[in-house]
Write a protein that holds these residues in place. Structure first.
Motif, PDB file in Angstrom:
ATOM      1  N   ALA A   1       0.833  -1.208   0.000  1.00  0.00           N
ATOM      2  CA  ALA A   1       0.000   0.000   0.000  1.00  0.00           C
ATOM      3  C   ALA A   1       0.868   1.258   0.000  1.00  0.00           C
ATOM      4  O   ALA A   1       0.565   2.240  -0.681  1.00  0.00           O
ATOM      5  CB  ALA A   1      -0.926  -0.009   1.209  1.00  0.00           C
ATOM      6  N   ASP A   2       1.949   1.219   0.778  1.00  0.00           N
ATOM      7  CA  ASP A   2       2.866   2.370   0.800  1.00  0.00           C
ATOM      8  C   ASP A   2       3.476   2.597  -0.583  1.00  0.00           C
ATOM      9  O   ASP A   2       3.600   3.736  -1.046  1.00  0.00           O
ATOM     10  CB  ASP A   2       3.977   2.146   1.820  1.00  0.00           C
ATOM     11  N   LEU A   3       3.871   1.512  -1.245  1.00  0.00           N
ATOM     12  CA  LEU A   3       4.458   1.633  -2.575  1.00  0.00           C
ATOM     13  C   LEU A   3       3.457   2.196  -3.583  1.00  0.00           C
ATOM     14  O   LEU A   3       3.821   2.985  -4.470  1.00  0.00           O
ATOM     15  CB  LEU A   3       4.950   0.262  -3.058  1.00  0.00           C
ATOM     16  N   LYS A   4       2.228   1.797  -3.442  1.00  0.00           N
ATOM     17  CA  LYS A   4       1.195   2.288  -4.352  1.00  0.00           C
ATOM     18  C   LYS A   4       1.060   3.803  -4.220  1.00  0.00           C
ATOM     19  O   LYS A   4       0.987   4.528  -5.221  1.00  0.00           O
ATOM     20  CB  LYS A   4      -0.136   1.595  -4.046  1.00  0.00           C
ATOM     21  N   TRP A   5       1.022   4.299  -2.986  1.00  0.00           N
ATOM     22  CA  TRP A   5       0.917   5.740  -2.766  1.00  0.00           C
ATOM     23  C   TRP A   5       2.204   6.450  -3.212  1.00  0.00           C
ATOM     24  O   TRP A   5       2.149   7.524  -3.819  1.00  0.00           O
ATOM     25  CB  TRP A   5       0.628   6.032  -1.302  1.00  0.00           C
ATOM     26  N   TYR A   6       3.333   5.821  -2.934  1.00  0.00           N
ATOM     27  CA  TYR A   6       4.624   6.411  -3.321  1.00  0.00           C
ATOM     28  C   TYR A   6       4.691   6.622  -4.837  1.00  0.00           C
ATOM     29  O   TYR A   6       5.058   7.693  -5.332  1.00  0.00           O
ATOM     30  CB  TYR A   6       5.742   5.479  -2.864  1.00  0.00           C
ATOM     31  N   ARG A   7       4.311   5.596  -5.588  1.00  0.00           N
ATOM     32  CA  ARG A   7       4.356   5.707  -7.052  1.00  0.00           C
ATOM     33  C   ARG A   7       3.368   6.753  -7.554  1.00  0.00           C
ATOM     34  O   ARG A   7       3.627   7.458  -8.528  1.00  0.00           O
ATOM     35  CB  ARG A   7       4.053   4.353  -7.671  1.00  0.00           C
TER      36      ARG A   7
END
Length: 921
Positions: free
Chosen positions: A709-715
């Motif tokens: 989920a963090d990676l999704k927001w980061y991207r």
């Protein structure tokens, strides 16, 4: 992926063999060893994979981890299976040929019980290795190994010397076909059945006696009639020289319970109806018809107490509504708060029970019985005592004066031996028992329980309850596989009694394999485990080395097992540890598992409702099976295997693989990198905390879904021309290690792919880097993400395409109001507290209206977030201004940010701390 499993399985062959390491903290865990009499199913998989996740985690934490395995084969189960196969039992042969897929040439050899043991113990080991279990297989043994038998002989000689093994006569579960007492592990059905002691209340019919089994002897004063089933044929039988009338089934049971029984003639139930019987404590009463009477329960004849037994009340009412037996009236004798003079009548009428077939009758009966036992009191003319005292007093009186005797039955469950025959209660003489009823021994176990960590905490009550009711346990059998009792070799120690301290044996099992069993005298084990004596069959250097290893590992840190073993094995092993080992070697903790379901139904090999573990591994892959089994529920919760959900787990692992593989070459930097670094520290912290508490599901939520989920927001937050910063490389190295305990095959391959040193199974567990934690940055992104969500929600409600978005952030005075409200202990008085602030008083109604909205917001937000906001000086306007390009890219329209206190827009007044007002035009 499948090639990864073969490659890493080979490389792990000896990787997890654990020897004592001086100066290194040890972690010793055990799991209930399996009984290899059939193929493993996914329920077994969960039992062993959860501990493996913990073992792998602790190994990465730098501890010397011992995770051993053995196979429990003593007792009669494999003998029963072998007999059924030898006798051509189609169901058993079909189970092994069709479900377990045993080759015919091997199945033909199953007429020898040890062939079953050999085949399935190898099968278990192979499938466990296929699952990636990090086991030290050097320590493997089976419980009929001669060295292990010597260990058991020492244990029982010790228990006898301490007075814990006694000879006597006790009721036990008994299989007439096997001519042997049986334990839970010997059963196909009824493994939870308890032996209940009934009192037989003896009524007189002429010269004959009619006994009725009851758990409530104190109610004899209120008996108004007996119930007999007119469709049943009873028997007259000379029992201990006296004529009794009972069901055929009861006559057979009494013959097993120390009574001489000779059946003389049959008596149709119809001949007993309307006859009169008598008892000194209730006088003369009639026998009435009742088809609900079960001839296989008790004596097949039931005494009726309609004032205090809902079934009796409703059955009598049903007859009276037909115009029969209208002169019979309930005789109340117990008063209980919450009920009228006739408690059974009161309860039945309040519940609206229609007739004796009403499904609510069972629960209603338990309600009345429990209420009367816990707080009921018999009337003064019957003694005036509380029911719980009167019950024992009246039972003793009837035994002494009125010919009553005890009768033992199971608690309404059918009990079936693995040989296929029905099990009964039998009084065994000259039997050896472990005296678990000893109050001193019980107290020692309770004291030990108080010192132990039990997971989940709620099982402590169940352990204490078990210790309280635990009675003497028949610890020997005449037939079966196992160790002979040292001082009485005509008996064999039964399975639940030879598997109580094998956790200690694991620590030295690999050493003992090289020693001839005849050299393993009791003195050898006394020295190894207690440091006492001077054995002369083995040299001192070898003995000291073996003892040193035992002391390095013991006591065990945690034992993992299923909750259905609390009532026997898990509690038994505490008794035996207390009897044999000193305080510093007592168990430290236990983790108790929930049960396994398959598509919502309980798994059962005998009923064919299983999904074989090897089939799951072949269809989905080891890591998918592992991830689903540890992530679908916490270990102590029941889990439900559903193929469609497992398939989605496989896709999640594929996403993980692709993400890591794609970021090997990530380079550059972005302002959002600081946030991702900080979030990663949170994931490390939360995953670590969860695994320390054995919360494998929560740990996986953090380590996989949280990071994803963090990676999704980061991207999403990255500028359009940036694919990912160098921070991604660090994240992937950390992410692979966080997931290594869960999906080790995948993580080993990825660890090699990204240049990790050695095996990831031994790589250091990620540590939180406080220097990379930025609460303010995380809070700012949380604020931005919530704002984006709110904008998206509003856009869904607007039918036309927007042209602009205006965001109004709350003014400073509302932030001050937020802090006051958040700190208030009584949220119902916050308006009064707010108005004590001078600026708020000046604002008057504006402040009180805002206070109400802010209070709702405070109560809605997570408490941790509220606490952060109290302590934060987050500049909301600066956050949104800094993210304006991102917002405009996201929504494709111009975005403006204003302080609501400086705006005249009518909707600006709706702005709240952490929740800006949003205007879409």
């Amino acid at each position: 992926m499948r090639s990864n499993e073969r490659e890493w399985g080979a490389r792990w062959e000896h990787a997890f063999e654990a020897d004592p390491a001086e100066g290194k903290e040890k972690y010793y865990q055990t799991v209930a060893f399996p009984y290899p009499s059939g193929a493993m199913h996914v329920g077994h998989g969960r039992t062993y994979i959860v501990p493996d996740v913990v073992a792998r985690y602790q190994r990465m934490r730098g501890k010397q981890v011992l995770f051993p395995m053995a196979f429990h084969v003593t007792g009669t189960p494999v003998i029963g299976i072998s007999k059924r196969i030898s006798n051509g039992d189609k169901k058993t042969i079909g189970l092994y040929r069709d479900l377990y897929r045993v080759p015919q040439d091997i199945l033909d050899r199953f007429i020898n019980p040890m062939e079953i043991v050999r085949y399935f113990s190898e099968e278990y080991r192979r499938v466990m290795q296929k699952c990636g279990l990090s086991i030290d297989w050097r320590r493997r043994f089976i419980t009929v190994d001669p060295q292990y038998s010597k260990f058991i002989e020492w244990q029982y000689a010790h228990l006898q010397e301490e007075g814990h093994v006694v000879k006597g006569a006790h009721p036990v579960k008994y299989c007439p076909q096997c001519e042997n007492p049986v334990g839970d592990h010997d059963l196909l059905e009824g493994d939870k059945a308890e032996i209940i002691r009934f009192t037989l209340v003896v009524f007189h019919l002429g010269d004959a006696r009619i006994p009725c089994a009851t758990l409530r002897p104190e109610t004899v004063y209120g008996v108004t009639n007996l119930w007999v089933n007119p469709t049943v044929t009873y028997v007259r039988a000379m029992i201990d020289g006296e004529e009794w009338i009972v069901s055929k089934e009861a006559a057979g049971k009494l013959a097993l319970q120390d009574h001489e029984v000779l059946t003389t003639e049959e008596v149709p139930g119809t001949e007993l109806i309307d006859r009169a019987v008598s008892h000194p404590l209730c006088g003369e009463i009639p026998i009435l018809p009742a088809t609900f009477v079960d001839p296989d329960m008790g004596t097949g004849i039931v005494m009726s107490v309609p004032a205090h037994a809902p079934f009796d009340y409703i059955a009598l009412r049903d007859l009276q509504q037909q115009g029969k037996y209208t002169a019979i009236r309930p005789v109340p004798l117990i008063s209980v708060d919450g009920y009228g003079e006739i408690p059974a009548k009161d309860a039945v009428e309040r519940a609206g029970i229609r007739d004796q077939n009403d499904p609510g009758m069972e629960a209603l009966t338990q309600e009345i019985y429990s209420a009367e036992f816990s707080r009921g009191k018999v009337f003064e003319k019957y003694g005036g005592k509380p029911v719980k005292e009167a019950r024992d007093d009246v039972a003793a009186l009837m035994m002494e004066r009125y010919g009553s005797i005890p009768m033992y039955e199971f608690d309404n469950r059918q009990v079936i031996c693995r040989c296929g025959s029905r099990v009964f209660v039998k009084i065994l003489h000259d039997q050896w028992f472990l005296e678990y009823s000893d109050p001193c021994w019980k107290e020692q176990v309770k004291t030990q329980l108080e010192r132990m960590t039990l997971v989940p905490a709620e099982v402590r009550a169940e352990f204490n309850r078990t210790v309280d009711w635990l009675k003497d346990w028949a610890c020997t059998r005449r037939v079966g596989l196992g160790t002979k009792l040292p001082w009485d070799p005509t008996w064999i120690i039964e399975p639940l009694s030879d598997s109580t301290i094998y956790m200690a044996y694991y620590t030295i099992a690999h050493h003992l394999k090289a020693i001839p069993p005849e050299k393993l005298t009791p003195e050898v084990f006394e020295y190894i485990f207690k440091g006492e004596g001077n054995p002369d069959t083995i040299d001192r250097e070898t003995l000291d080395r073996i003892r040193s290893e035992f002391l390095y590992w013991y006591p065990y840190d945690y034992r993992f097992s299923a909750k259905d073993l609390i009532s026997n094995h898990l509690t038994f092993q505490l008794y035996h540890h207390r009897a044999i080992f000193p305080q510093d070697l007592q168990p430290k903790g236990m983790v108790v598992f929930g049960m396994g379901l398959l598509n919502g139904a309980k798994m059962s090999s005998s009923k064919g409702n299983v999904f074989l573990l090897e089939d799951a591994l072949e269809e989905f892959g080891a890591d998918t099976v592992r991830m689903f089994l540890v992530g679908s529920a916490e270990p102590w919760q029941d889990f439900d295997w559903r193929n469609e959900l497992v398939s989605s787990t496989k896709k999640q692992i594929e996403r993980f693989w692709n993400t890591v593989a794609e970021t090997k070459q990530a380079d550059g930097a972005s302002s959002i990198d600081v946030w991702l670094e900080s979030r990663l520290q949170r994931r490390i912290e939360n995953t670590t905390r969860a695994l320390d508490s054995f919360q494998t599901r929560q740990a996986l939520q953090e380590a996989f879904f949280g990071v994803e989920a963090d990676l999704k927001w980061y991207r999403r937050r990255l500028p359009g021309d940036v694919s990912g910063g160098a921070v991604m490389q660090d994240l992937c190295r950390t992410w692979v290690r966080l997931l290594a305990p869960f999906i080790p095959f995948t993580c080993e391959a990825l660890w090699a792919e990204i240049g990790g040193k050695g095996l990831v199974s031994f790589a250091p567990w990620p540590e939180v880097d406080e220097a990379r934690v930025s609460q303010e940055v995380e809070l700012a992104e949380e604020f931005l993400a919530r704002t984006v969500e709110d904008i998206e929600s509003i856009r869904k409600l607007i039918p036309i395409e927007p042209k602009s978005i205006s965001l109004f952030v709350a003014p400073a005075w509302k932030h001050e109001a937020f802090r006051i409200i958040a700190a208030s202990a009584d949220k119902t008085r916050v308006v009064r507290e707010i108005m004590q602030n001078e600026e708020m008083r000046k604002r008057g109604r504006e402040a009180t209206d805002a206070a109400k909205q802010i209070t709702k917001l405070v109560l809605k937000l997570p408490p941790d977030l509220v606490k952060q906001l109290q302590e934060s000086s987050l500049d909301e306007q600066a956050v949104l201004e800094g993210a304006r390009q991102f917002l405009e890219r996201e929504f494709g329209v111009p975005v403006t940010v204003q302080n609501a206190g400086e705006s005249t827009h009518p909707k600006a007044t709706a702005a709240l701390p952490f929740k800006p007002a949003i205007v879409i035009e």
